[in-house]
Design a protein around this motif. Structure first.
Motif, short mmCIF file in Angstrom:
data_model
loop_
_atom_site.label_atom_id
_atom_site.label_comp_id
_atom_site.label_asym_id
_atom_site.label_seq_id
_atom_site.Cartn_x
_atom_site.Cartn_y
_atom_site.Cartn_z
N CYS A 319 21.56 25.65 49.88
CA CYS A 319 21.97 25.35 51.37
C CYS A 319 23.49 27.13 51.39
N ALA A 320 23.79 27.49 52.06
CA ALA A 320 24.86 28.29 52.07
C ALA A 320 25.80 28.08 52.62
N VAL A 321 26.30 27.15 53.41
CA VAL A 321 27.59 27.38 54.01
C VAL A 321 28.09 26.00 54.47
N ALA A 322 29.34 25.42 54.19
CA ALA A 322 29.49 23.76 54.81
C ALA A 322 31.11 23.34 55.18
N GLN A 323 30.97 22.32 55.83
CA GLN A 323 31.74 22.20 56.68
C GLN A 323 32.18 20.76 56.84
N GLY A 324 33.14 20.52 56.47
CA GLY A 324 33.67 19.36 56.86
C GLY A 324 35.07 19.05 56.12
N PHE A 325 35.80 17.56 56.29
CA PHE A 325 36.55 17.42 56.40
C PHE A 325 36.99 17.39 55.21
N GLY A 326 36.71 17.58 53.77
CA GLY A 326 36.88 17.72 52.25
C GLY A 326 37.41 18.92 52.24
N TYR A 327 37.19 20.13 53.42
CA TYR A 327 37.59 21.29 53.43
C TYR A 327 38.94 21.42 54.48
N GLY A 328 38.49 20.89 55.56
CA GLY A 328 38.72 20.74 56.32
C GLY A 328 38.59 20.22 57.88
N LYS A 329 40.37 19.07 57.99
CA LYS A 329 39.71 18.22 59.85
C LYS A 329 39.89 19.14 60.48
N PRO A 330 39.00 19.39 62.23
CA PRO A 330 39.36 20.32 62.88
C PRO A 330 41.25 20.73 63.21
N MET A 331 41.36 21.69 63.59
CA MET A 331 43.18 21.31 63.88
C MET A 331 42.78 21.81 65.15
N SER A 332 44.36 22.09 65.54
CA SER A 332 45.24 22.54 66.87
C SER A 332 45.10 24.25 66.70
N PRO A 333 45.15 25.18 67.40
CA PRO A 333 45.31 26.02 67.17
C PRO A 333 46.67 27.14 66.33
N ASN A 334 47.50 26.25 66.81
CA ASN A 334 49.26 26.44 65.61
C ASN A 334 48.80 25.88 64.30
N ASP A 335 48.15 24.78 63.91
CA ASP A 335 47.76 24.44 63.26
C ASP A 335 46.96 25.49 62.20
N PHE A 336 46.01 26.01 63.21
CA PHE A 336 44.58 26.38 62.41
C PHE A 336 44.95 27.69 61.93
N HIS A 337 46.90 28.10 63.07
CA HIS A 337 46.78 29.71 62.47
C HIS A 337 47.79 29.58 60.70
N LYS A 338 48.34 28.19 60.57
CA LYS A 338 48.86 27.96 59.27
C LYS A 338 47.78 28.21 58.32
N TRP A 339 47.04 27.63 59.04
CA TRP A 339 46.16 27.37 57.67
C TRP A 339 45.32 28.56 57.31
N LEU A 340 45.40 29.31 58.31
CA LEU A 340 44.52 31.21 58.02
C LEU A 340 45.20 31.58 57.10
N GLN A 341 47.62 31.44 57.49
CA GLN A 341 47.64 32.84 56.28
C GLN A 341 47.97 31.95 55.28
N ILE A 342 47.62 30.47 54.84
CA ILE A 342 47.50 30.00 53.02
C ILE A 342 46.17 30.24 52.59
N ASN A 343 44.63 30.12 53.52
CA ASN A 343 43.60 29.75 53.05
C ASN A 343 42.62 30.60 53.46
N ALA A 344 43.27 32.46 54.07
CA ALA A 344 42.04 33.07 54.76
C ALA A 344 41.18 33.76 53.71
N ASP A 345 41.91 34.31 52.77
CA ASP A 345 41.47 34.82 51.68
C ASP A 345 41.64 34.11 50.32
N LYS A 346 41.45 32.76 50.29
CA LYS A 346 41.09 32.05 48.80
C LYS A 346 40.03 31.67 48.63
N ALA A 347 39.36 31.06 47.53
CA ALA A 347 38.69 30.44 46.91
C ALA A 347 38.56 29.15 47.33
N LEU A 348 37.51 28.58 47.97
CA LEU A 348 38.56 26.87 48.91
C LEU A 348 37.63 26.33 48.00
#
Ligand code: C2E
Ligand code: CA
Ligand code: CA
Length: 358
Positions: A319-348
């Protein structure tokens, strides 16, 4: 009363009269050699000896009738004051919802999707939330059924996409993420003759490319009557370079012949199957679905991945891609923006002790 509605007043017990009406309508009519089936929805009340204005009585019966129709019809419902309260609340919700869409109270939230082979961020699914002025934050469960029944899904979907596309474009301009977002499209929305025009206009305004957007369609889309428009819209979407995924796959509706006919690019494996892993029965089904998807050239996104064991298992099965609370819950645009700043280039990864309740 109008069209196919009738009022009947009787001194017999309601159940007896209803039984007789239902039984006689159960016989199909034969018209010009064709058998035409008939049935009825009935709303009723017992008035007794109290004196009431006739219009009030008819209004109560109409509420009960509405309830019988919503229950699928071909049934009789008795009026209760509870039904009236429910209907009032529902109608208020519908009116509020219309304003909410206009006033931008419906927000796009973002849930990360992760590539299982290297843990990199793949994209994000956009999920609607209603920031209600008095009731607080509402999840789709609390307003989507009302939106559907009020015929507001088309406007709601468009409002969510437009807002989500704007945020995504800003994050791209800021250089924090090269976005790829998945948008949910309701059966009503994809059956709208103006769908493509409105969708492409929103995309064009956002300045994002077609390959940065996925559309998620429910299996139930394909059991409605508007098949032609739906097929044309999906084909045109695919032609314009937008990826089309079938949502909630494995919940039982999709016919395999349909899968091969549609210009799909992916499937979303439903959470009900993922949550059972690594149970052997669930594993067999997941393997069969992954094999089918590979055969048809479809990418599979597993939904509801909460545990690391599930992620490793799915990865092992291809299976190629996964989505779920284990990686992250749905976030408000503000929270997701902050999340991206930390995680966008990381191995999760999912921490081994992640608990769904965390
Ligand atoms: P869906 O498209 O299947 O979305 C996934 C749902 O599962 C989301 O619920 C998400 O919060 C939840 N979820 C994700 N990961 C996990 C997990 O690990 N564990 C558990 N227990 N749940 C998880 P949500 O946000 O409440 O949305 C419910 C449904 O409402 C969606 O199901 C989708 O069908 C619909 N929906 C949401 N937003 C929109 C929208 O803007 N337009 C349309 N047409 N439908 C929408
Ligand atoms: Ca979805
Ligand atoms: Ca789903």
């Amino acid at each position: 009363m109008g069209n196919d509605e009738f009022v009947l007043i009787s001194s017999e017990p309601a159940k007896v009269v209803i039984g007789r009406i239902m039984a006689s309508l159960d016989q199909p009519y034969t018209i010009k050699g064709r058998r035409i089936p008939t049935n009825a929805s009935i709303g009723y009340l017992t008035v007794g000896t109290q004196t009431r204005a006739p219009l009030e009585i008819v209004a109560d019966a109409a509420v009960a009738l509405q309830s019988a129709k919503s229950a699928g019809g071909k049934t009789a419902h008795e009026f209760t004051t509870g039904l009236r309260t429910e209907l009032d609340q529902f109608q208020n919700l519908q009116i509020d919802l219309l304003d909410a869409i206009k006033n931008g109270e419906i927000e796009p939230w973002f849930q990360p999707q992760v590539r299982l082979d290297d843990g990199r961020l793949h994209g994000a699914e956009v999920l609607a939330r209603w920031r209600h002025p008095t009731r607080g934050l509402l999840s789709p469960f609390h307003f989507l059924p009302a939106a559907e029944r009020a015929g507001l899904m088309i406007d709601l979907d468009h409002a969510v996409w437009a807002a989500a596309l704007r945020y995504a474009r800003n994050w791209q301009d800021e250089g924090v993420w090269h976005p790829c977002i998945s948008l949910n499209v309701a059966p009503d929305t994809i059956a709208d003759p103006h769908f493509l025009e409105r969708f492409l206009l929103a995309l064009q305004r956002s300045g994002l490319d077609a390959d940065q957007v996925n559309v998620e369609l429910l299996e139930t889309t394909f059991i409605s009557g508007d098949d032609d428009i739906v097929a044309i819209n999906i084909d045109s979407l695919a032609e314009s370079g937008v990826a089309v995924e079938l949502d909630d796959f494995g919940t039982g509706f999709a016919s395999f012949s349909r899968l091969a006919q549609l210009p799909l690019t992916g499937l979303k494996l439903d959470r009900s199957l993922v949550s059972l892993l690594p149970d052997q029965g669930a594993d067999s089904i997941v393997r069969a679905i992954l094999a089918l998807a590979a055969e048809l050239g479809l990418q599979v996104v597993a939904e509801g991945v909460e545990q690391r064991t599930q992620a490793t298992h799915l990865n092992k099965r291809g299976c190629a891609v996964a989505q779920g609370f284990g990686y992250g819950k749905p976030m408000s645009p503000n929270d997701f923006h902050k999340w991206l700043q930390i995680n966008a280039d990381k191995a999760l990864d999912i921490s081994p002790d992640f608990a769904a309740s965390a």
